[in-house]
Write a protein that holds these residues in place. Structure first.
Motif, PDB file in Angstrom:
ATOM      1  N   ARG A 129       0.829  -1.203   0.000  1.00 48.74           N
ATOM      2  CA  ARG A 129       0.000   0.000   0.000  1.00 48.74           C
ATOM      3  C   ARG A 129       0.863   1.252   0.000  1.00 48.74           C
ATOM      4  O   ARG A 129       0.552   2.242  -0.675  1.00 48.74           O
ATOM      5  CB  ARG A 129      -0.928   0.012   1.216  1.00 48.74           C
ATOM      6  CG  ARG A 129      -1.926  -1.123   1.250  1.00 48.74           C
ATOM      7  CD  ARG A 129      -2.907  -1.044   0.092  1.00 48.74           C
ATOM      8  NE  ARG A 129      -3.777   0.117   0.182  1.00 48.74           N
ATOM      9  CZ  ARG A 129      -4.570   0.540  -0.795  1.00 48.74           C
ATOM     10  NH1 ARG A 129      -4.569  -0.085  -1.953  1.00 48.74           N
ATOM     11  NH2 ARG A 129      -5.344   1.594  -0.625  1.00 48.74           N
ATOM     12  N   LEU A 130       1.949   1.220   0.773  1.00 52.55           N
ATOM     13  CA  LEU A 130       2.834   2.377   0.852  1.00 52.55           C
ATOM     14  C   LEU A 130       3.473   2.671  -0.505  1.00 52.55           C
ATOM     15  O   LEU A 130       3.495   3.821  -0.966  1.00 52.55           O
ATOM     16  CB  LEU A 130       3.915   2.145   1.900  1.00 52.55           C
ATOM     17  CG  LEU A 130       4.723   3.363   2.310  1.00 52.55           C
ATOM     18  CD1 LEU A 130       3.935   4.203   3.309  1.00 52.55           C
ATOM     19  CD2 LEU A 130       6.049   2.959   2.907  1.00 52.55           C
ATOM     20  N   VAL A 131       3.973   1.633  -1.160  1.00 51.58           N
ATOM     21  CA  VAL A 131       4.609   1.811  -2.470  1.00 51.58           C
ATOM     22  C   VAL A 131       3.588   2.271  -3.512  1.00 51.58           C
ATOM     23  O   VAL A 131       3.914   3.067  -4.401  1.00 51.58           O
ATOM     24  CB  VAL A 131       5.323   0.520  -2.906  1.00 51.58           C
ATOM     25  CG1 VAL A 131       5.789   0.613  -4.355  1.00 51.58           C
ATOM     26  CG2 VAL A 131       6.530   0.255  -2.003  1.00 51.58           C
ATOM     27  N   ASP A 171       1.901   6.701  -6.930  1.00 51.38           N
ATOM     28  CA  ASP A 171       0.900   7.710  -7.288  1.00 51.38           C
ATOM     29  C   ASP A 171       1.548   9.081  -7.436  1.00 51.38           C
ATOM     30  O   ASP A 171       1.236   9.839  -8.357  1.00 51.38           O
ATOM     31  CB  ASP A 171      -0.198   7.788  -6.214  1.00 51.38           C
ATOM     32  CG  ASP A 171      -1.135   6.591  -6.236  1.00 51.38           C
ATOM     33  OD1 ASP A 171      -1.148   5.862  -7.243  1.00 51.38           O
ATOM     34  OD2 ASP A 171      -1.844   6.389  -5.230  1.00 51.38           O
ATOM     35  N   ALA A 172       2.452   9.395  -6.507  1.00 47.72           N
ATOM     36  CA  ALA A 172       3.101  10.702  -6.523  1.00 47.72           C
ATOM     37  C   ALA A 172       4.182  10.801  -7.601  1.00 47.72           C
ATOM     38  O   ALA A 172       4.471  11.899  -8.094  1.00 47.72           O
ATOM     39  CB  ALA A 172       3.708  10.994  -5.151  1.00 47.72           C
ATOM     40  N   LEU A 173       4.776   9.669  -7.957  1.00 48.61           N
ATOM     41  CA  LEU A 173       5.887   9.687  -8.921  1.00 48.61           C
ATOM     42  C   LEU A 173       5.441   9.609 -10.379  1.00 48.61           C
ATOM     43  O   LEU A 173       6.212   9.959 -11.270  1.00 48.61           O
ATOM     44  CB  LEU A 173       6.839   8.512  -8.646  1.00 48.61           C
ATOM     45  CG  LEU A 173       7.660   8.552  -7.355  1.00 48.61           C
ATOM     46  CD1 LEU A 173       8.529   7.309  -7.257  1.00 48.61           C
ATOM     47  CD2 LEU A 173       8.524   9.804  -7.289  1.00 48.61           C
ATOM     48  N   LEU A 197      -0.355   7.997   2.980  1.00 53.80           N
ATOM     49  CA  LEU A 197       0.900   8.263   3.684  1.00 53.80           C
ATOM     50  C   LEU A 197       2.075   8.265   2.705  1.00 53.80           C
ATOM     51  O   LEU A 197       2.903   9.171   2.700  1.00 53.80           O
ATOM     52  CB  LEU A 197       1.104   7.191   4.749  1.00 53.80           C
ATOM     53  CG  LEU A 197       2.159   7.414   5.820  1.00 53.80           C
ATOM     54  CD1 LEU A 197       1.687   8.460   6.814  1.00 53.80           C
ATOM     55  CD2 LEU A 197       2.427   6.108   6.559  1.00 53.80           C
ATOM     56  N   GLY A 198       2.144   7.226   1.846  1.00 54.32           N
ATOM     57  CA  GLY A 198       3.222   7.140   0.868  1.00 54.32           C
ATOM     58  C   GLY A 198       3.187   8.283  -0.131  1.00 54.32           C
ATOM     59  O   GLY A 198       4.228   8.835  -0.498  1.00 54.32           O
ATOM     60  N   CYS A 199       1.987   8.646  -0.558  1.00 60.26           N
ATOM     61  CA  CYS A 199       1.834   9.718  -1.539  1.00 60.26           C
ATOM     62  C   CYS A 199       2.255  11.064  -0.952  1.00 60.26           C
ATOM     63  O   CYS A 199       3.009  11.826  -1.578  1.00 60.26           O
ATOM     64  CB  CYS A 199       0.378   9.768  -2.008  1.00 60.26           C
ATOM     65  SG  CYS A 199       0.089  10.881  -3.391  1.00 60.26           S
TER      66      CYS A 199
END
Length: 335
Positions: free
Chosen positions: A77-79, A84-86, A297-299
């Motif tokens: 989920r974190l990756v 999503d952001a990358l 959180l990851g995003c």
């Protein structure tokens, strides 16, 4: 690029602007023509050449202990959030194992940035005895910790509000009439485990409830170890009416142990978790927990780090992401 410029009748500088996504000074029709020619010629960016030109590597580093995390639901989920952001950025993701000999201290991880192999780092699950975050911070390297409380004020973090999450669980149990409340804590060297246990102790004290050390189970953040520790715990003559687990995996391990011991949850004892893992919605009984938006959180961590890299300035400290109670069937109403 020279071939494309020659065919389109423009300068190489114009080709560079278009292929790098810059829109100033080039008409829409000419831009479409350049992109079509580039596609026909199978033009691809030379990452190495681009990194020399921009003085950037094109990579964001994700530093974490592979053992216990790689392949887990939390990691997936974190990756997903990081990707999503990358996806609309110039960066790609590179993984580094903080337990490996290659990157087991700060100087080795710092070399990734100093040698321009990464442009910034996201650290996952650092321990109190890890030195790499402190060392990298001293080098003024763009680094933030995701999913854990701050090691100290000098370290930028993107995290769930752990204390608020435990308070939400505690208040839910109190509204259901529970006073005898135990706790399943994670490893002593894991920051979130210490923060969550400290919040539990503080809330018990605030409500003038007795903390019994024999009602605190110490386990790794794993279902298997929590199950083994809980099997012994559930043989006690005197048990609390409810348990708070510092994460869902340990709460699920407690449920496993209760089934083995023939103890009904929530009739004989209630249990709540922290994370809202996928399995928590299908356990028996389904687990009441606090939802941790891991993908978000990851995003947010990645976007914050990219802004830091682009602006060349460390962002201000970020507030914790609000926690949300998910009520299911693992708590008995005693009120």
């Amino acid at each position: 690029m020279e071939d494309i410029a020659r065919e389109c009748g423009v300068s190489k500088m114009t080709i560079s602007r278009v292929l790098n996504g810059k829109k100033n000074g080039v008409s829409d029709s000419k831009r479409d023509e350049i992109l079509a020619v580039a596609d026909r010629m199978k033009y691809r960016t030379n990452r190495l050449a681009k990194s020399f030109f921009s003085n950037r590597s094109g990579f964001i580093g994700l530093a974490l202990p592979f053992e216990g995390l790689l392949g887990s639901y939390y990691f997936a989920r974190l990756v997903s959030g990081i990707q999503d952001a990358l996806k609309d950025s110039e960066w790609e993701l590179a993984l580094f194992d903080t337990l490996s000999e290659s990157f087991d201290d700060g100087q080795k991880l710092a070399s990734l940035y100093l040698e321009k192999r990464v442009d910034g780092l996201i650290a996952i699950a650092p321990h109190y005895d890890d030195k790499f975050v402190e060392s990298i911070t001293e080098e003024e390297i763009p680094i933030l910790v995701a999913g854990e409380p701050a090691l100290d004020d000098a370290v930028l973090t993107v995290n769930l509000d752990d204390e608020a999450g435990i308070e939400i669980l505690f208040d839910h149990l109190r509204k259901k009439g529970h006073k005898d409340i135990g706790f399943i804590s994670g490893p002593d060297n894991v920051l979130s485990a210490q923060t969550r246990e400290a919040a539990y102790r503080m809330l018990m004290s605030r409500h003038r409830l007795l903390v019994k050390n024999e009602w605190i189970i110490k386990a790794a953040y794993s279902r298997e170890e929590a199950r083994n520790k809980s099997l012994k715990f559930l043989t006690r003559k005197e048990l609390p009416t409810a348990m708070i687990a510092a994460n869902d995996s340990m709460a699920l391990g407690f449920l496993d142990a209760a089934i083995i011991r023939g103890i009904k949850v929530p009739d004989a004892i209630s249990i709540v978790g922290f994370d809202d893992l996928q399995e928590s919605a299908s356990s028996y009984p389904k687990l009441t927990t606090v939802h941790q938006p891991i993908r978000r959180l990851g995003c947010e961590a990645t976007r914050t780090l990219i802004n830091w890299i682009n602006n060349g300035q460390r962002p201000e400290p970020l507030p914790g992401i609000p926690a949300k109670l998910v009520i299911r069937q693992s708590v008995r109403d005693l009120s």
